[in-house]
Design a protein around this motif. Structure first.
Motif, PDB file in Angstrom:
ATOM      1  N   TYR A   1      -8.826   2.705   1.093  1.00 22.77           N
ATOM      2  CA  TYR A   1      -8.116   1.982   2.148  1.00 22.77           C
ATOM      3  C   TYR A   1      -8.301   2.642   3.512  1.00 22.77           C
ATOM      4  O   TYR A   1      -8.277   1.954   4.536  1.00 22.77           O
ATOM      5  CB  TYR A   1      -6.630   1.857   1.802  1.00 22.77           C
ATOM      6  CG  TYR A   1      -6.374   0.746   0.823  1.00 22.77           C
ATOM      7  CD1 TYR A   1      -6.276  -0.572   1.249  1.00 22.77           C
ATOM      8  CD2 TYR A   1      -6.261   1.000  -0.543  1.00 22.77           C
ATOM      9  CE1 TYR A   1      -6.058  -1.609   0.347  1.00 22.77           C
ATOM     10  CE2 TYR A   1      -6.054  -0.028  -1.455  1.00 22.77           C
ATOM     11  CZ  TYR A   1      -5.946  -1.329  -0.999  1.00 22.77           C
ATOM     12  OH  TYR A   1      -5.751  -2.352  -1.896  1.00 22.77           O
TER      13      TYR A   1
ATOM     14  N   HIS B   1      -7.682   5.791  -4.000  1.00 24.82           N
ATOM     15  CA  HIS B   1      -6.974   4.748  -3.252  1.00 24.82           C
ATOM     16  C   HIS B   1      -6.859   5.041  -1.752  1.00 24.82           C
ATOM     17  O   HIS B   1      -7.191   4.176  -0.926  1.00 24.82           O
ATOM     18  CB  HIS B   1      -5.591   4.508  -3.854  1.00 24.82           C
ATOM     19  CG  HIS B   1      -5.638   3.752  -5.144  1.00 24.82           C
ATOM     20  ND1 HIS B   1      -4.580   3.692  -6.032  1.00 24.82           N
ATOM     21  CD2 HIS B   1      -6.620   2.998  -5.706  1.00 24.82           C
ATOM     22  CE1 HIS B   1      -4.912   2.950  -7.069  1.00 24.82           C
ATOM     23  NE2 HIS B   1      -6.145   2.525  -6.892  1.00 24.82           N
TER      24      HIS B   1
ATOM     25  N   LEU C   1       0.836  -1.209   0.000  1.00 26.56           N
ATOM     26  CA  LEU C   1       0.000   0.000   0.000  1.00 26.56           C
ATOM     27  C   LEU C   1       0.867   1.254   0.000  1.00 26.56           C
ATOM     28  O   LEU C   1       0.520   2.254  -0.649  1.00 26.56           O
ATOM     29  CB  LEU C   1      -0.927  -0.021   1.217  1.00 26.56           C
ATOM     30  CG  LEU C   1      -1.944   1.118   1.328  1.00 26.56           C
ATOM     31  CD1 LEU C   1      -2.793   1.223   0.068  1.00 26.56           C
ATOM     32  CD2 LEU C   1      -2.822   0.930   2.562  1.00 26.56           C
TER      33      LEU C   1
ATOM     34  N   HIS D   1      -9.035  -4.044  -2.157  1.00 32.51           N
ATOM     35  CA  HIS D   1      -8.162  -4.289  -3.304  1.00 32.51           C
ATOM     36  C   HIS D   1      -8.948  -4.297  -4.608  1.00 32.51           C
ATOM     37  O   HIS D   1      -8.503  -3.749  -5.621  1.00 32.51           O
ATOM     38  CB  HIS D   1      -7.423  -5.614  -3.120  1.00 32.51           C
ATOM     39  CG  HIS D   1      -6.475  -5.928  -4.227  1.00 32.51           C
ATOM     40  ND1 HIS D   1      -6.630  -7.015  -5.052  1.00 32.51           N
ATOM     41  CD2 HIS D   1      -5.368  -5.269  -4.675  1.00 32.51           C
ATOM     42  CE1 HIS D   1      -5.656  -7.022  -5.946  1.00 32.51           C
ATOM     43  NE2 HIS D   1      -4.876  -5.987  -5.740  1.00 32.51           N
TER      44      HIS D   1
END
Length: 315
Positions: free
Chosen positions: A295, A291, A66, A247
């Motif tokens: 996350y 992203h 990540l 993901h």
């Protein structure tokens, strides 16, 4: 160099980026969402890096990948947005030939790297779900580092022919690029030479990077789904599948805009140029913005650490 459309040069000292052709009068207004998205991308990805660095419990393969993803997002957005905003705000359209080639290299290199990182994350999910007892022995820190180096080398080497070939072509038509950044296809279209080798290499690069990456991601998730459906209870299946949602969202955030942009550039002859350029400019920001949000919201460890940071500031 003048903005004239016909010049006689082999290697121009500068190119002229038009920004969003046909929407020059609205550049100031267009810059507002771009600037906001860039600020969100910077804040979100630096926050992800800070949290993972300062939280020892997050020093695991998934979070190392990540971090790599956050770095590639930062580089990709920073390679394009500052120059794009200078065009929108200050009408600063000139870019040197070398800077144009460098920007083109960084964009293609780090997009390819980002795709490879998503493959590595798919492999991490596969090992975690299909071989949970061996996860720590298979994905050691040294293996993660080797995977990262392999992705850097793969993307760096495969992208290198783009600027090397582009530097060889004579540019005798114009130095005006109808785009907001230096994209490979727009640049070589200015060359007054047979550019088939560049076109063929572009197709090879697309298939050898994105094509292979999508194939391995598909194989990983085929094996993951097979393992999930073998679990005895519905709750166990749902709980296991939820570990993959972040993901999968990250994959969609990169590949859907990427494929749509590639498709419209090749087959969108009837699509207005300003729409094609606007979308191509915007899609480079989609994954850097989404992203860290994906996350940050979906990953409990990051979410808890972020909440603790805010509570600490309040006290």
């Amino acid at each position: 160099m003048s903005d004239s459309k016909t010049t006689n040069f082999t290697n121009p000292s500068t190119f002229i980026l038009l920004g969003i052709p046909g929407l020059e009068a609205a550049h100031i207004w267009i810059s507002i969402p771009f600037c906001a998205m860039y600020a969100i991308a910077l804040l979100g990805n630096f926050t992800i890096l800070f949290i993972i660095k300062t939280e020892p419990s997050l020093h695991e393969p998934m979070f190392f990948f990540l971090c790599m993803l956050a770095i590639t997002d930062l580089v990709t957005s920073t390679a394009t947005l500052p120059k794009m905003l200078s065009i929108f705000w200050f009408n600063s359209r000139e870019i040197s030939f070398s800077a144009c080639l460098t920007q083109m290299y960084f964009i293609h290199c780090f997009l390819g790297m980002e795709s490879g990182i998503l493959v590595a994350m798919a492999f991490d999910r596969y090992v975690a779900i299909c071989h949970p007892l061996r996860h720590s022995t298979i994905l050691t820190n040294s293996v993660v580092v080797k995977i990262g180096l392999a992705l850097v080398l793969r993307s760096g080497i495969l992208t290198l022919p783009y600027p090397l070939l582009a530097r060889q072509w004579p540019y005798c038509r114009t130095n005006i690029i109808p785009h907001s950044y230096c994209q490979h296809i727009d640049l070589i279209n200015l060359a007054c030479a047979d550019i088939r080798i560049s076109s063929y290499y572009g197709l090879f690069h697309l298939l050898s990077v994105l094509g292979i990456d999508v194939f391995f991601i598909a194989v990983s998730y085929t094996l993951i789904l097979r393992a999930i459906f073998r679990l005895p209870t519905k709750d166990a299946r749902l709980k296991t599948f939820r570990t993959c949602i972040s993901h999968l969202c990250a994959i969609l955030a990169l590949y859907i805009p990427d494929f749509f942009s590639s498709f419209t550039q090749r087959f969108g002859q009837n699509v207005p140029v300003h729409f094609l350029v606007l979308f191509a400019s915007m899609y480079l920001l989609v994954s850097p913005v989404l992203h860290p949000i994906i996350y940050g919201v979906r990953t409990k460890q990051i979410r808890d650490r972020l909440l603790r940071l805010f509570k600490h500031k309040e006290t």
